[in-house]
Design a protein around this motif. Structure first.
Motif, short mmCIF file in Angstrom:
data_model
loop_
_atom_site.label_atom_id
_atom_site.label_comp_id
_atom_site.label_asym_id
_atom_site.label_seq_id
_atom_site.Cartn_x
_atom_site.Cartn_y
_atom_site.Cartn_z
N THR A 193 0.83 -1.20 0.00
CA THR A 193 0.00 0.00 0.00
C THR A 193 0.87 1.25 0.00
O THR A 193 0.47 2.29 -0.55
CB THR A 193 -0.88 0.01 1.26
OG1 THR A 193 -1.54 -1.24 1.39
CG2 THR A 193 -1.88 1.15 1.25
N HIS A 199 0.97 5.45 -4.73
CA HIS A 199 0.04 6.48 -5.17
C HIS A 199 -1.25 6.53 -4.34
O HIS A 199 -2.23 7.14 -4.75
CB HIS A 199 -0.32 6.26 -6.65
CG HIS A 199 0.84 6.49 -7.57
ND1 HIS A 199 1.84 5.55 -7.75
CD2 HIS A 199 1.18 7.56 -8.33
CE1 HIS A 199 2.74 6.03 -8.60
NE2 HIS A 199 2.36 7.25 -8.96
N SER A 200 -1.25 5.89 -3.18
CA SER A 200 -2.40 5.94 -2.25
C SER A 200 -3.70 5.48 -2.93
O SER A 200 -4.77 6.04 -2.66
CB SER A 200 -2.57 7.35 -1.69
OG SER A 200 -1.38 7.80 -1.06
N ASP A 201 -3.60 4.47 -3.79
CA ASP A 201 -4.79 4.04 -4.52
C ASP A 201 -5.04 2.53 -4.45
O ASP A 201 -5.79 1.98 -5.26
CB ASP A 201 -4.73 4.49 -5.98
CG ASP A 201 -3.49 3.99 -6.71
OD1 ASP A 201 -2.72 3.20 -6.14
OD2 ASP A 201 -3.28 4.41 -7.88
N ASP A 233 -5.36 -4.92 -8.65
CA ASP A 233 -4.47 -4.35 -7.64
C ASP A 233 -3.03 -4.83 -7.84
O ASP A 233 -2.08 -4.08 -7.58
CB ASP A 233 -4.96 -4.70 -6.24
CG ASP A 233 -6.25 -3.96 -5.88
OD1 ASP A 233 -6.43 -2.84 -6.38
OD2 ASP A 233 -7.06 -4.50 -5.11
#
Length: 392
Positions: A193, A199-201, A233
């Motif tokens: 993460t 990229h905080s996504d 992801d």
């Protein structure tokens, strides 16, 4: 060939189409030629081509044998603990991530796996604390949130001599800066993460083992427990890894400049950043890491929770949020956020003071970030002065 170049070219071109980007295999199952006869894939929980590519890339990046991808960093930690059995003991770093503490204490202790916490910044503390029941040594280095540094090679030697597995949470440093497996660790875990995704996504976790035997066990646990990382992801983490070295280099440069600014600020009591010569573990950090990362913690001279909360709610570019390692700068108050699950006495004993503030320094211009911190210091001075006047 540099590590960055090697990394970029370790991401394969699709052999079927020539796609420069790794394809997303968004499928739950795979057609078989006959029962048990397939092209290496039968069901997506067991394996998926996109996830498998990520696992291979991360294993190479960490210079390990086997990479295994999970649905979160805590799922990755959970898989490592499942290597143990009732009666075994974990020897863990005292300044530990709150989620790991919660998992160890509230989930696994009731199954008979005990945990003891020690200051691992001195390798002799680890040596003295090991018992016949100790089967796993758990390090974070740098730690979250006070950025303590442990000597991985020294503790790896102790672990090997004692027949223990050494696992290092490498989330804060990332493999762009530090390679624990090359220093003797058996397992590395990541909250992907953070810097790997960058990229905080996404939410993701990774385990990398130095040897095949442990890797096979973790892979079995992944399939049996089912906490897998989805194809999309997995693709997002691969995309993030492509720029890892470039991003971490700038995170580190920005953080060092901001740490030096904070060290001189009259409202700051202590700054925790291994890149500063004043950090007690600075020499170890220099020895085992290429740079010092993008996370800084500091305490205020007004050592109160009230002052810290006032500060973290008055920044503009530093956004108040949990997590770290993204492009945008974040800050948090660990005592009320990331480490709230740890009892206050244990938290304070490990150095997590009520006024401790953690910064995740992003990729903005450093002057803009320093100006943001400046105006927050001014804001809390004014706010506390008004309160003091009102109370008098």
């Amino acid at each position: 060939m540099s590590n960055a170049t090697q990394l970029i070219h370790s991401i394969p071109v699709d052999p079927q189409t020539g796609s420069i980007a790794v394809p997303i295999y968004q499928t739950s199952t795979f057609v078989q030629d006959a029962p048990g006869v397939n092209k290496g894939y039968d069901y997506a929980r067991s394996n998926n081509p996109t996830r498998a590519t990520l696992e291979q890339i991360v294993a190479q990046l960490e210079q390990g044998h086997t990479g295994v991808a999970f649905g979160s960093g805590l799922a990755a930690i959970d898989a490592v603990i499942k290597l143990l059995k009732a009666g075994d003991e974990i020897l863990a770093v005292d300044d530990i991530y709150g989620g790991a503490f919660r998992l160890f204490t509230h989930i696994y202790e009731k199954f008979g796996i005990s945990v003891r916490y020690v200051d691992t910044t001195k390798a002799e503390n680890v040596f003295d604390a090991i018992t016949p029941q100790t089967k796993l040594i758990w390090l974070e280095t740098p730690t979250n949130p006070t950025l303590k540094i442990s000597d991985i090679a020294a503790i790896a030697a102790i672990a090997k001599a004692s027949g223990c597995i050494l696992c290092v949470d490498n989330t804060f440093a990332s493999p762009a800066l530090q390679l624990p497996l090359t220093l003797g660790a058996d397992i590395v875990v990541h909250s992907a993460t953070k810097y790997l995704g960058g990229h905080s996504d996404l939410i993701a976790g990774l385990v990398v083992t130095r040897e095949k035997e442990l890797g096979d066990k973790i892979k079995f646990i992944q399939n049996a427990s089912g906490a897998i990382l989805a194809p999309f992801d997995s693709w997002l983490v691969i995309r993030g890894i492509e720029t890892l070295h470039l991003r971490v280099r700038q995170h580190s440069a920005n953080a060092l400049e901001i740490a030096r600014y904070l060290e001189q600020h009259p409202q700051v009591d202590k700054v925790f950043y291994p890149g500063l010569a004043s950090h007690p573990n600075h020499d170890i950090a220099k020895k085992q890491s290429k740079a010092f990362g993008g996370v800084i913690s500091f305490t205020l001279k007004n050592n109160t929770e009230e002052a810290a909360i006032a500060f973290v709610t008055h920044t503009k570019f530093f956004k108040l949020a949990e997590s770290l390692g993204g492009v945008k700068s974040l800050l948090c108050h660990p005592a009320n956020m990331t480490h709230k699950s740890i009892p206050a006495d244990k938290r304070r004993a490990a150095g997590v003071a009520d006024s401790l503030i953690r910064l995740s320094v992003g990729l903005e211009e450093t002057d803009d970030l320093i100006n943001d911190l400046d105006q927050a210091f001014t804001s809390i001075t004014q706010k506390l002065a008004v309160k003091e006047y009102a109370d008098s």
